[in-house]
Design a protein around this motif. Structure first.
Motif, PDB file in Angstrom:
ATOM      1  N   GLY A   1       3.071 -13.098  -4.520  1.00  0.00           N
ATOM      2  CA  GLY A   1       3.203 -11.700  -4.932  1.00  0.00           C
ATOM      3  C   GLY A   1       4.195 -10.912  -4.093  1.00  0.00           C
ATOM      4  N   SER A   2       4.888 -11.561  -3.148  1.00  0.00           N
ATOM      5  CA  SER A   2       5.807 -10.829  -2.275  1.00  0.00           C
ATOM      6  C   SER A   2       7.029 -10.312  -3.020  1.00  0.00           C
ATOM      7  N   SER A   3       7.266 -10.822  -4.237  1.00  0.00           N
ATOM      8  CA  SER A   3       8.408 -10.298  -4.992  1.00  0.00           C
ATOM      9  C   SER A   3       8.232  -8.814  -5.293  1.00  0.00           C
ATOM     10  N   ALA A   4       7.001  -8.296  -5.180  1.00  0.00           N
ATOM     11  CA  ALA A   4       6.779  -6.867  -5.407  1.00  0.00           C
ATOM     12  C   ALA A   4       7.448  -6.000  -4.342  1.00  0.00           C
ATOM     13  N   TYR A   5       7.662  -6.522  -3.137  1.00  0.00           N
ATOM     14  CA  TYR A   5       8.233  -5.665  -2.077  1.00  0.00           C
ATOM     15  C   TYR A   5       9.431  -6.274  -1.346  1.00  0.00           C
TER      16      TYR A   5
ATOM     17  N   PHE B   1      12.876 -15.128   8.820  1.00  0.00           N
ATOM     18  CA  PHE B   1      12.103 -13.891   8.660  1.00  0.00           C
ATOM     19  C   PHE B   1      11.774 -13.662   7.187  1.00  0.00           C
ATOM     20  N   THR B   2      12.783 -13.749   6.336  1.00  0.00           N
ATOM     21  CA  THR B   2      12.580 -13.484   4.912  1.00  0.00           C
ATOM     22  C   THR B   2      11.822 -14.630   4.243  1.00  0.00           C
ATOM     23  N   SER B   3      12.075 -15.855   4.705  1.00  0.00           N
ATOM     24  CA  SER B   3      11.329 -16.987   4.156  1.00  0.00           C
ATOM     25  C   SER B   3       9.841 -16.808   4.424  1.00  0.00           C
ATOM     26  N   ARG B   4       9.482 -16.372   5.625  1.00  0.00           N
ATOM     27  CA  ARG B   4       8.060 -16.166   5.930  1.00  0.00           C
ATOM     28  C   ARG B   4       7.482 -15.024   5.097  1.00  0.00           C
ATOM     29  N   LEU B   5       8.240 -13.937   4.948  1.00  0.00           N
ATOM     30  CA  LEU B   5       7.757 -12.835   4.100  1.00  0.00           C
ATOM     31  C   LEU B   5       7.476 -13.337   2.690  1.00  0.00           C
ATOM     32  N   THR B   6       8.363 -14.219   2.180  1.00  0.00           N
ATOM     33  CA  THR B   6       8.220 -14.694   0.803  1.00  0.00           C
ATOM     34  C   THR B   6       7.281 -15.891   0.693  1.00  0.00           C
ATOM     35  N   ASP B   7       6.653 -16.301   1.792  1.00  0.00           N
ATOM     36  CA  ASP B   7       5.586 -17.306   1.688  1.00  0.00           C
ATOM     37  C   ASP B   7       4.338 -16.710   1.033  1.00  0.00           C
TER      38      ASP B   7
ATOM     39  N   ALA C   1       0.835  -1.205   0.000  1.00  0.00           N
ATOM     40  CA  ALA C   1       0.000   0.000   0.000  1.00  0.00           C
ATOM     41  C   ALA C   1       0.867   1.251   0.000  1.00  0.00           C
ATOM     42  N   ARG C   2       2.015   1.195   0.673  1.00  0.00           N
ATOM     43  CA  ARG C   2       2.863   2.388   0.741  1.00  0.00           C
ATOM     44  C   ARG C   2       3.978   2.365  -0.293  1.00  0.00           C
ATOM     45  N   GLY C   3       4.014   1.342  -1.136  1.00  0.00           N
ATOM     46  CA  GLY C   3       5.011   1.285  -2.209  1.00  0.00           C
ATOM     47  C   GLY C   3       6.432   1.166  -1.705  1.00  0.00           C
ATOM     48  N   LEU C   4       6.624   0.446  -0.596  1.00  0.00           N
ATOM     49  CA  LEU C   4       7.953   0.330   0.002  1.00  0.00           C
ATOM     50  C   LEU C   4       8.554  -1.048  -0.256  1.00  0.00           C
ATOM     51  N   THR C   5       9.882  -1.084  -0.347  1.00  0.00           N
ATOM     52  CA  THR C   5      10.579  -2.372  -0.415  1.00  0.00           C
ATOM     53  C   THR C   5      11.232  -2.649   0.941  1.00  0.00           C
TER      54      THR C   5
ATOM     55  N   ALA D   1      17.013  -0.553  -0.020  1.00  0.00           N
ATOM     56  CA  ALA D   1      15.615  -0.852   0.317  1.00  0.00           C
ATOM     57  C   ALA D   1      15.076   0.234   1.241  1.00  0.00           C
ATOM     58  N   ASP D   2      13.746   0.452   1.206  1.00  0.00           N
ATOM     59  CA  ASP D   2      13.125   1.506   2.008  1.00  0.00           C
ATOM     60  C   ASP D   2      13.067   1.128   3.486  1.00  0.00           C
ATOM     61  N   VAL D   3      12.780  -0.139   3.744  1.00  0.00           N
ATOM     62  CA  VAL D   3      12.654  -0.623   5.115  1.00  0.00           C
ATOM     63  C   VAL D   3      13.765  -1.638   5.352  1.00  0.00           C
ATOM     64  N   ALA D   4      14.476  -1.496   6.480  1.00  0.00           N
ATOM     65  CA  ALA D   4      15.583  -2.422   6.759  1.00  0.00           C
ATOM     66  C   ALA D   4      15.425  -2.971   8.168  1.00  0.00           C
ATOM     67  N   VAL D   5      15.711  -4.273   8.293  1.00  0.00           N
ATOM     68  CA  VAL D   5      15.525  -4.966   9.560  1.00  0.00           C
ATOM     69  C   VAL D   5      16.829  -5.664   9.939  1.00  0.00           C
ATOM     70  N   GLY D   6      17.197  -5.578  11.210  1.00  0.00           N
ATOM     71  CA  GLY D   6      18.342  -6.337  11.724  1.00  0.00           C
ATOM     72  C   GLY D   6      17.882  -7.216  12.885  1.00  0.00           C
ATOM     73  N   ILE D   7      18.236  -8.499  12.830  1.00  0.00           N
ATOM     74  CA  ILE D   7      17.828  -9.440  13.889  1.00  0.00           C
ATOM     75  C   ILE D   7      19.043 -10.224  14.343  1.00  0.00           C
ATOM     76  N   THR D   8      19.353 -10.157  15.633  1.00  0.00           N
ATOM     77  CA  THR D   8      20.460 -10.944  16.167  1.00  0.00           C
ATOM     78  C   THR D   8      20.050 -11.482  17.529  1.00  0.00           C
ATOM     79  N   GLY D   9      20.479 -12.696  17.829  1.00  0.00           N
ATOM     80  CA  GLY D   9      20.047 -13.267  19.102  1.00  0.00           C
ATOM     81  C   GLY D   9      20.659 -14.625  19.352  1.00  0.00           C
ATOM     82  N   ILE D  10      20.229 -15.242  20.447  1.00  0.00           N
ATOM     83  CA  ILE D  10      20.768 -16.546  20.847  1.00  0.00           C
ATOM     84  C   ILE D  10      19.621 -17.551  20.851  1.00  0.00           C
ATOM     85  N   ALA D  11      19.592 -18.396  19.802  1.00  0.00           N
ATOM     86  CA  ALA D  11      18.488 -19.346  19.654  1.00  0.00           C
ATOM     87  C   ALA D  11      18.689 -20.584  20.527  1.00  0.00           C
ATOM     88  N   GLY D  12      19.891 -20.836  20.938  1.00  0.00           N
ATOM     89  CA  GLY D  12      20.192 -21.988  21.789  1.00  0.00           C
ATOM     90  C   GLY D  12      20.330 -23.268  20.975  1.00  0.00           C
TER      91      GLY D  12
END
Lengths: 422, 422
Positions: free
Chosen positions: A303-307, A294-300, A278-282, A355-366
């Protein structure tokens, strides 16, 4: 013959393999939903192995309780496939060979250049008086029987064959035989709250609906990374039911606020995708502990290739430096699981991709890698969206490795949603 | 009282929420596996809503058929929780309040600084003669009853509470009451073959085992991206059973060759991880249509940080060029889904990361984007491993978007496995 509509159903899934530990019976879940839409309540489900006596016993008992008994599976051509014979036996009906079914099976084989093996002849046997239900995706047809006012339906087991046949039944004969009342449902998906916290806030409201006339029944279900509120109500008048549910959903949403991410069945990744579109963001992500989830779920989402622009999975410190330009000094000073590093990861992927929106995720999954100050489940999420200050926060997530990974992805999807929705 | 060991079991899962469409009953699957290990065969599973009459009817029938009846759920403190009362009623036993259970529940609340609500008193009610089974993770204890030589066990529904209680039962009282025969199992995981193809090759072999004395029973199950062969045999002599299964597994493996990736229960991502670890190699991936799923699955394995270096998800052509140095001319000439581009993606990630093993995956997951020459499901996998020529191949995968994504990741994991194992 009863004249009232079908109100109650039992489902019997037939097949020894369904009792093993590696199979989940998804057919019953599908059936329960489709029947509920017709106002037919699924009261008991059974799973029975390929044993003549067990199946006869369970079928006889279901027939004594329910208006509609649906049996799935056991319609194949081999000796293990007993459903047709057991049902005919219990109902006291002879089995006749149906020439048109036999013809159809023979033609199916011929189309593939094969001759029908003699065993398949069994699939053309029909209890006398049954109506044959066509199966467009397989050799075994379904069967519809009426007996002392009860309806008995036999369906093949494979979901690919069974599901379109159920759709056809629910649009035709089952709809005609159902009562005039239908079941109507609404669902709210909620994130970032514990089940008990949701319960405590909404219970005083929904408990009143249970005693109203007509009532709305609310159930709360905890599923990984979210809480679901399911509302159901019965009515002959669809518009009235839908109006009632709409009001109820609005009341719950006003209590739970922006923690409600969806009231129309869309999953979190779809809601976020729709906001981006809706906001035309990648969007681009720099993932560590989520390992690409995270990205695998977004691309589930179709039409997600649009963003979805891209992602870097930097599992390794060297990769964080080489692929995301995270300053080595920042890792040395704060550790790889820290707010400065999560922010640097988000900034790095944004700078490299535009890209318009950027995400960083870091953590300890165990299960390894935890320390007293940063135990397993410590996850840091950073989000950069246009025209707002960068967001970064540290979460303590619960569970084993798989659950921490899933919840870390869920938390990151949710944080981007809130920032874009605000 | 019967003296023979327990041979057959039925499981009754109690709870209206289990009949809904959003819940899978994992407890029964867990139970069926644990009971099988004791040689107790789970013959029928039922799911019943919170209805007194339905539950009484299903319980009474189970009791008439099985040596062991396990009921899970419905032990909570509310009016909906009927299991205790219905079981006592059907067995004709009065319910007595057990002061030590009441005490334990009160102390549980006190530890959290709370007073026990009066409703929880119900959880201390015990059918006369029952043995109380401690529940370390919740307020509702389990119950063990013997009745006319049958054993009835009541367990709480939440898997977190129920599972450790089942482990304790299987190590103690259930083991003592089981027969001397135990069930032994073996599993082969097979990739890159259709179910019918596997069946055709192995059926002549395993069909002989079924009629042997003692027999081995083989079932073939298709699960996403792989075929599973499950072998089971019963014996009083564990060494004999295990020897028999070992020979059977060896025979099947010699027929199916390297398409068998595991005979010890390890999933494909674990098998690949172990190969990488054993050879001291790191891996990096360049993913397009899998959207990060390949790397997410690799990182599902605990300890995978030892060999997973990084990944780039280049969903977009611009990302393939900017992040993986894919030559724009190659995309123009061959298309983004092509062998030259998959190879360039693998080469790009290897050059940027220095990882030992590099993977490139590009394809059309659908539902949109297919063309006559490259339909939905076209997936290209490229793999570079040390000291071997680069590998690249185009696959046609079946199914919807989710299945194509999963199978593309599966195919890539499998191809790396074969190259490293050769």
């Amino acid at each position: 013959m009863r004249t009232a509509g079908l109100r109650t159903a039992e489902v019997i899934a037939v097949g020894s393999e369904l009792l093993g530990s590696t199979r989940l019976d998804t057919n019953s879940l599908f059936l329960s939903e489709r029947l509920a839409a017709l106002g037919i309540e699924l009261r008991i489900k059974s799973v029975v192995g390929d044993d003549r006596d067990d199946l006869a016993s369970v079928f006889r008992q279901a027939l004594s309780r329910a208006d509609l008994v649906i049996l799935t599976g056991g319609l194949g051509p081999t000796d293990d496939d007993l459903t047709r014979e057991v049902v005919a036996d219990v109902l006291g009906l002879p089995l006749d060979e149906d020439p048109s079914i036999l013809d159809g099976i023979k033609r199916r084989f011929e189309r593939r250049g094969l001759t029908m093996p003699p065993v398949n002849r069994r699939q053309a046997m029909v209890p006398r008086g049954a109506t044959v239900l066509p199966n467009p995706n397989g050799t075994a047809p379904g069967l519809w029987l009426e007996h002392d006012g009860r309806v008995v339906v036999l369906l093949p087991g494979p979901p690919r064959e069974m599901q379109p046949m159920v759709e056809a039944l629910c649009a035709g004969p089952l709809r005609e035989r159902a009562g005039e009342e239908r079941l109507y449902r609404a669902t709210l998906f909620v994130t970032a709250r514990a089940e008990s916290d949701v319960e405590q806030h909404v219970q005083p409201v929904y408990s009143r609906w249970r005693d109203a006339a007509p009532p709305i029944v609310t159930t709360i279900l905890a599923s990984p990374g979210q809480i679901e509120l399911h509302l159901t109500t019965r009515d002959r008048d669809g518009a009235a039911a839908e109006g009632r549910l709409r009001d109820a959903v609005a009341q719950l949403t006003s209590i739970l606020g922006e923690d409600v991410y969806s009231t129309d069945g869309r999953m979190l990744e779809e809601v976020l995708g729709d906001l981006l579109k809706a906001r035309g963001l990648t969007i681009a992500a720099a993932e560590s502990c989520t390992g690409g989830l995270f990205t695998s779920r977004l691309t589930d989402v179709p039409g997600s290739s649009a963003y979805v622009h891209s992602a870097v999975v930097a599992y390794d410190n060297a990769a964080k430096i080489a692929l995301l330009d995270v300053p080595p000094a920042s890792i040395d000073e704060h550790g790889a699981v820290s707010e400065p590093v999560a922010l640097a990861m988000a900034e790095g992927i944004r700078a490299r991709t535009g890209a318009d929106v950027a995400v960083g995720i870091t953590g300890i999954a165990g299960p390894g890698g935890g320390t007293p100050s940063k135990p397993v489940g410590t996850v840091v999420v950073a989000v950069i969206v246009p025209d707002r200050p960068a967001y970064v926060r540290t979460f303590q997530l619960l569970g084993g490795r798989a659950q921490v990974k899933w919840n870390a992805a869920q938390t990151a999807l949710d944080r981007v949603r809130r920032l874009l929705d605000a």
